[in-house]
Design a protein around this motif. Structure first.
Motif, mmCIF file in Angstrom:
data_model
loop_
_atom_site.group_PDB
_atom_site.id
_atom_site.type_symbol
_atom_site.label_atom_id
_atom_site.label_comp_id
_atom_site.label_asym_id
_atom_site.label_seq_id
_atom_site.Cartn_x
_atom_site.Cartn_y
_atom_site.Cartn_z
ATOM 1 N N HIS A 135 -18.766 -33.443 27.031
ATOM 2 C CA HIS A 135 -18.462 -32.328 27.926
ATOM 3 C C HIS A 135 -19.722 -32.048 28.748
ATOM 4 O O HIS A 135 -20.767 -31.668 28.196
ATOM 5 N N ALA A 136 -19.614 -32.254 30.035
ATOM 6 C CA ALA A 136 -20.796 -32.182 30.900
ATOM 7 C C ALA A 136 -21.506 -30.846 30.808
ATOM 8 O O ALA A 136 -22.745 -30.788 30.763
ATOM 9 N N GLY A 137 -20.744 -29.762 30.796
ATOM 10 C CA GLY A 137 -21.359 -28.439 30.753
ATOM 11 C C GLY A 137 -22.133 -28.202 29.468
ATOM 12 O O GLY A 137 -23.288 -27.762 29.489
ATOM 13 N N THR A 138 -21.499 -28.524 28.336
ATOM 14 C CA THR A 138 -22.173 -28.352 27.048
ATOM 15 C C THR A 138 -23.408 -29.240 26.953
ATOM 16 O O THR A 138 -24.472 -28.802 26.498
ATOM 17 N N ASP A 139 -23.272 -30.481 27.389
ATOM 18 C CA ASP A 139 -24.402 -31.413 27.323
ATOM 19 C C ASP A 139 -25.566 -30.947 28.193
ATOM 20 O O ASP A 139 -26.738 -31.084 27.811
ATOM 21 N N ALA A 140 -25.256 -30.389 29.354
ATOM 22 C CA ALA A 140 -26.314 -29.908 30.254
ATOM 23 C C ALA A 140 -27.050 -28.725 29.641
ATOM 24 O O ALA A 140 -28.284 -28.637 29.711
ATOM 25 N N VAL A 141 -26.303 -27.809 29.034
ATOM 26 C CA VAL A 141 -26.933 -26.646 28.402
ATOM 27 C C VAL A 141 -27.770 -27.088 27.206
ATOM 28 O O VAL A 141 -28.899 -26.616 27.011
ATOM 29 N N GLU A 142 -27.235 -28.012 26.413
ATOM 30 C CA GLU A 142 -27.982 -28.505 25.247
ATOM 31 C C GLU A 142 -29.294 -29.148 25.673
ATOM 32 O O GLU A 142 -30.345 -28.925 25.057
ATOM 33 N N GLN A 143 -29.255 -29.924 26.739
ATOM 34 C CA GLN A 143 -30.470 -30.576 27.225
ATOM 35 C C GLN A 143 -31.475 -29.558 27.743
ATOM 36 O O GLN A 143 -32.686 -29.678 27.513
ATOM 37 N N HIS A 144 -30.973 -28.538 28.424
ATOM 38 C CA HIS A 144 -31.858 -27.502 28.956
ATOM 39 C C HIS A 144 -32.539 -26.733 27.823
ATOM 40 O O HIS A 144 -33.763 -26.511 27.864
ATOM 41 N N VAL A 145 -31.758 -26.337 26.826
ATOM 42 C CA VAL A 145 -32.333 -25.583 25.708
ATOM 43 C C VAL A 145 -33.299 -26.460 24.916
ATOM 44 O O VAL A 145 -34.343 -25.989 24.459
ATOM 45 N N THR A 146 -32.967 -27.732 24.755
ATOM 46 C CA THR A 146 -33.869 -28.654 24.065
ATOM 47 C C THR A 146 -35.206 -28.741 24.795
ATOM 48 O O THR A 146 -36.284 -28.694 24.172
ATOM 49 N N THR A 147 -35.157 -28.850 26.116
ATOM 50 C CA THR A 147 -36.382 -28.923 26.909
ATOM 51 C C THR A 147 -37.215 -27.658 26.754
ATOM 52 O O THR A 147 -38.438 -27.724 26.535
#
Length: 258
Positions: A135-147
């Motif tokens: 899911h693009a939205g979830t993956d984008a948020v996960e990557q942002h929070v990870t960063t």
């Protein structure tokens, strides 16, 4: 329910309304204030916004207790669970805002922010595990929070900061900051633990409560108990959360400019 505690709780409701108004608009510390300087340390999730968010959560849960009381609904577990969250949320705000030493405030803010990122990532990764396809939205948020989490970890490591968020210590430290009395701080910690039992559905949390009564006895020597709700059971924790939140508002004005 105890009329004395009932009337005392009722007297807090106008203040809950006042706080709702204050928390209903964006809070920005005044230029040149302590909080304005504190916020520059980690603008992505600034100290003032974490504090205000915690205060909003505390008021929200106290308001939920109010709604139940006004409906004359008192439960053996539910109110204690609500008050527990109000207690921790208010304590977090005090813990962030109370230290006069800026370095201590920033250390606390970084510790809580790291905890926020950690818990958010656990949730996001659970969502990713549930998804049948990415899911693009979830993956984008996960990557942002990870960063953000990695960047904060680097900043903390550079300053030798390793502390993990400990809710029990936060509650006791905040209570000591608010009242300056060790005995009261220990009492607030005990209320926090009691609320934890209720929030996790642990039977011991209703032992010895005003709303718990023996309703019968059996031939084998065992007794039958019924757990009911009583305002006396959570009034002390309610007032601890209420006064911690009131202290947080005072600190917010002091640090951020009236």
């Amino acid at each position: 329910m105890s009329d004395t505690h009932y009337q005392a709780v009722l007297r807090t409701f106008p203040t809950l309304d006042e706080w709702s108004g204050r928390l209903g608009s964006v809070y920005t510390p005044k230029p040149g204030s302590d909080l304005a300087a504190d916020d520059a340390d980690w603008p992505a999730l600034s100290l003032s916004q974490i504090a205000v968010g915690s205060m909003g959560a505390a008021r929200d849960h106290l308001q939920a207790v109010r709604v139940l009381i006004e409906a004359r609904e008192v439960f053996p577990y539910a109110q204690a669970s609500l008050v527990r969250t109000a207690l921790l949320s208010a304590a977090q705000a005090v813990w962030l805002l109370a230290p006069d030493d800026r370095a201590e405030r920033l250390k606390n803010a970084r510790t809580l922010t790291a905890h926020i990122y950690e818990q958010h990532l656990r949730f996001l990764r659970d969502l990713q595990d549930l998804a049948s396809s990415p899911h693009a939205g979830t993956d984008a948020v996960e990557q942002h929070v990870t960063t953000r989490s990695q960047q904060l970890a680097q900043q903390r490591a550079a300053d030798g900061q390793k502390a993990k968020f400990n809710a029990t210590e936060v509650v006791q430290t905040a209570a000591l900051a608010a009242w300056g009395k060790e005995d009261l701080a220990k009492e607030v910690k005990a209320e926090w633990r009691s609320g934890s039992g209720a929030a996790h559905g642990l039977l011991w949390s209703v032992f010895g409560r005003a709303g718990t009564r023996m309703t019968g006895a059996e031939a084998n020597g065992m007794a039958v108990f019924q757990a009911g709700g009583a305002i006396d059971d959570f009034a002390n924790a309610y007032f601890a959360a209420y006064h911690l939140l009131r202290h947080a508002f005072t600190l917010l004005e002091r640090r951020g400019g009236s």
